[in-house]
Design a protein around this motif. Structure first.
Motif, mmCIF file in Angstrom:
data_model
loop_
_atom_site.group_PDB
_atom_site.id
_atom_site.type_symbol
_atom_site.label_atom_id
_atom_site.label_comp_id
_atom_site.label_asym_id
_atom_site.label_seq_id
_atom_site.Cartn_x
_atom_site.Cartn_y
_atom_site.Cartn_z
ATOM 1 N N SER A 242 7.291 8.848 -7.060
ATOM 2 C CA SER A 242 8.611 8.441 -6.574
ATOM 3 C C SER A 242 8.570 6.966 -6.168
ATOM 4 O O SER A 242 8.428 6.644 -4.991
ATOM 5 C CB SER A 242 9.003 9.317 -5.380
ATOM 6 O OG SER A 242 10.208 8.869 -4.838
ATOM 7 N N PRO A 243 8.713 6.060 -7.136
ATOM 8 C CA PRO A 243 8.632 4.641 -6.794
ATOM 9 C C PRO A 243 9.817 4.192 -5.942
ATOM 10 O O PRO A 243 10.914 4.738 -6.035
ATOM 11 C CB PRO A 243 8.642 3.946 -8.151
ATOM 12 C CG PRO A 243 9.277 4.913 -9.075
ATOM 13 C CD PRO A 243 8.962 6.279 -8.549
ATOM 14 N N THR A 244 9.565 3.205 -5.106
ATOM 15 C CA THR A 244 10.631 2.659 -4.271
ATOM 16 C C THR A 244 11.287 1.486 -4.992
ATOM 17 O O THR A 244 10.719 0.907 -5.908
ATOM 18 C CB THR A 244 10.067 2.169 -2.932
ATOM 19 O OG1 THR A 244 9.089 1.165 -3.197
ATOM 20 C CG2 THR A 244 9.435 3.308 -2.163
ATOM 21 N N GLU A 245 12.482 1.150 -4.551
ATOM 22 C CA GLU A 245 13.208 0.044 -5.176
ATOM 23 C C GLU A 245 13.163 -1.221 -4.332
ATOM 24 O O GLU A 245 13.510 -2.289 -4.812
ATOM 25 C CB GLU A 245 14.677 0.445 -5.384
ATOM 26 C CG GLU A 245 14.848 1.616 -6.312
ATOM 27 C CD GLU A 245 16.291 2.043 -6.427
ATOM 28 O OE1 GLU A 245 17.154 1.428 -5.761
ATOM 29 O OE2 GLU A 245 16.562 2.991 -7.167
ATOM 30 N N CYS B 78 0.836 -1.216 0.000
ATOM 31 C CA CYS B 78 0.000 0.000 0.000
ATOM 32 C C CYS B 78 0.863 1.255 0.000
ATOM 33 O O CYS B 78 0.559 2.231 -0.703
ATOM 34 C CB CYS B 78 -0.940 -0.009 1.202
ATOM 35 S SG CYS B 78 -2.257 -1.226 1.085
ATOM 36 N N TYR B 79 1.938 1.220 0.771
ATOM 37 C CA TYR B 79 2.873 2.346 0.791
ATOM 38 C C TYR B 79 3.450 2.582 -0.609
ATOM 39 O O TYR B 79 3.534 3.721 -1.069
ATOM 40 C CB TYR B 79 3.994 2.070 1.794
ATOM 41 C CG TYR B 79 5.143 3.032 1.715
ATOM 42 C CD1 TYR B 79 5.030 4.316 2.245
ATOM 43 C CD2 TYR B 79 6.346 2.674 1.111
ATOM 44 C CE1 TYR B 79 6.079 5.204 2.166
ATOM 45 C CE2 TYR B 79 7.393 3.548 1.022
ATOM 46 C CZ TYR B 79 7.259 4.816 1.554
ATOM 47 O OH TYR B 79 8.295 5.698 1.473
ATOM 48 N N GLU B 80 3.830 1.515 -1.280
ATOM 49 C CA GLU B 80 4.386 1.633 -2.635
ATOM 50 C C GLU B 80 3.379 2.248 -3.592
ATOM 51 O O GLU B 80 3.726 3.107 -4.406
ATOM 52 C CB GLU B 80 4.829 0.256 -3.129
ATOM 53 C CG GLU B 80 5.135 0.164 -4.601
ATOM 54 C CD GLU B 80 6.364 0.932 -5.023
ATOM 55 O OE1 GLU B 80 6.486 1.223 -6.226
ATOM 56 O OE2 GLU B 80 7.206 1.244 -4.166
ATOM 57 N N ILE B 81 2.130 1.828 -3.491
ATOM 58 C CA ILE B 81 1.098 2.362 -4.383
ATOM 59 C C ILE B 81 0.900 3.848 -4.153
ATOM 60 O O ILE B 81 0.836 4.642 -5.093
ATOM 61 C CB ILE B 81 -0.222 1.586 -4.191
ATOM 62 C CG1 ILE B 81 -0.058 0.161 -4.710
ATOM 63 C CG2 ILE B 81 -1.375 2.281 -4.896
ATOM 64 C CD1 ILE B 81 -1.185 -0.763 -4.347
ATOM 65 N N VAL B 82 0.819 4.256 -2.886
ATOM 66 C CA VAL B 82 0.604 5.676 -2.571
ATOM 67 C C VAL B 82 1.798 6.516 -3.022
ATOM 68 O O VAL B 82 1.628 7.553 -3.668
ATOM 69 C CB VAL B 82 0.346 5.854 -1.053
ATOM 70 C CG1 VAL B 82 0.404 7.310 -0.655
ATOM 71 C CG2 VAL B 82 -0.996 5.257 -0.677
ATOM 72 N N VAL B 83 2.988 6.070 -2.711
ATOM 73 C CA VAL B 83 4.183 6.845 -3.057
ATOM 74 C C VAL B 83 4.353 6.931 -4.574
ATOM 75 O O VAL B 83 4.682 7.980 -5.123
ATOM 76 C CB VAL B 83 5.435 6.224 -2.386
ATOM 77 C CG1 VAL B 83 6.708 6.825 -2.932
ATOM 78 C CG2 VAL B 83 5.373 6.417 -0.888
ATOM 79 N N SER C 207 8.675 -7.662 -0.095
ATOM 80 C CA SER C 207 7.374 -8.330 -0.056
ATOM 81 C C SER C 207 7.470 -9.762 -0.564
ATOM 82 O O SER C 207 6.819 -10.661 -0.022
ATOM 83 C CB SER C 207 6.335 -7.542 -0.846
ATOM 84 O OG SER C 207 6.695 -7.463 -2.207
ATOM 85 N N THR C 208 8.302 -9.993 -1.571
ATOM 86 C CA THR C 208 8.476 -11.354 -2.082
ATOM 87 C C THR C 208 9.082 -12.261 -1.023
ATOM 88 O O THR C 208 8.592 -13.374 -0.770
ATOM 89 C CB THR C 208 9.357 -11.349 -3.335
ATOM 90 O OG1 THR C 208 8.751 -10.524 -4.327
ATOM 91 C CG2 THR C 208 9.541 -12.746 -3.886
ATOM 92 N N TYR C 209 10.146 -11.808 -0.382
ATOM 93 C CA TYR C 209 10.778 -12.622 0.657
ATOM 94 C C TYR C 209 9.869 -12.799 1.869
ATOM 95 O O TYR C 209 9.840 -13.867 2.471
ATOM 96 C CB TYR C 209 12.115 -12.015 1.083
ATOM 97 C CG TYR C 209 13.189 -12.166 0.038
ATOM 98 C CD1 TYR C 209 13.480 -13.412 -0.505
ATOM 99 C CD2 TYR C 209 13.903 -11.081 -0.408
ATOM 100 C CE1 TYR C 209 14.464 -13.556 -1.462
ATOM 101 C CE2 TYR C 209 14.888 -11.217 -1.362
ATOM 102 C CZ TYR C 209 15.164 -12.458 -1.890
ATOM 103 O OH TYR C 209 16.132 -12.603 -2.844
ATOM 104 N N ALA C 210 9.117 -11.763 2.219
ATOM 105 C CA ALA C 210 8.221 -11.863 3.377
ATOM 106 C C ALA C 210 7.114 -12.883 3.126
ATOM 107 O O ALA C 210 6.786 -13.681 4.016
ATOM 108 C CB ALA C 210 7.628 -10.497 3.702
#
Length: 97
Positions: free
Chosen positions: A48-51, A37-42, A57-60
């Motif tokens: 400003s997408p995150t890397e 959700c944070y990634e979508i909002v940002v 999320s994949t590892y989690a």
């Protein structure tokens, strides 16, 4: 201390470890949902997408799946796959009796 007492103690400890694994798996899934959700909002509002979100999320989710597997094996609720051949054989033998 008898062997039965040792087995019961081991079972009690393993139950607590498994319950902790279930809680950790649930927390990992919650954290995954929050960081997505944070990634979508940002990305959408601040351009400003995150890397790191995809990898984390994949590892989690992977770790949560393995922790959840421990709980499923403990409770004997894991997924069973029945082949078509085996189901046909059982069905056919049930008719003949």
């Amino acid at each position: 201390m008898t062997f039965k007492d040792i087995v019961l103690l081991y079972d009690r400890i393993l139950g607590k470890v498994t319950r902790a694994a279930a809680v950790l798996a649930g927390c990992l899934l919650l954290i995954t949902a929050l960081i997505i959700c944070y990634e979508i909002v940002v990305r959408d509002f601040f351009h400003s997408p995150t890397e790191w979100v995809l990898e984390v999320s994949t590892y989690a989710i992977l770790v949560a799946g393995f922790l959840g597997l421990a709980v499923a094996f403990r409770d004997n609720t894991h997924v069973r796959v029945i082949s078509l051949r085996g189901a046909w054989h059982r069905r056919r033998s049930a008719r003949s009796t």
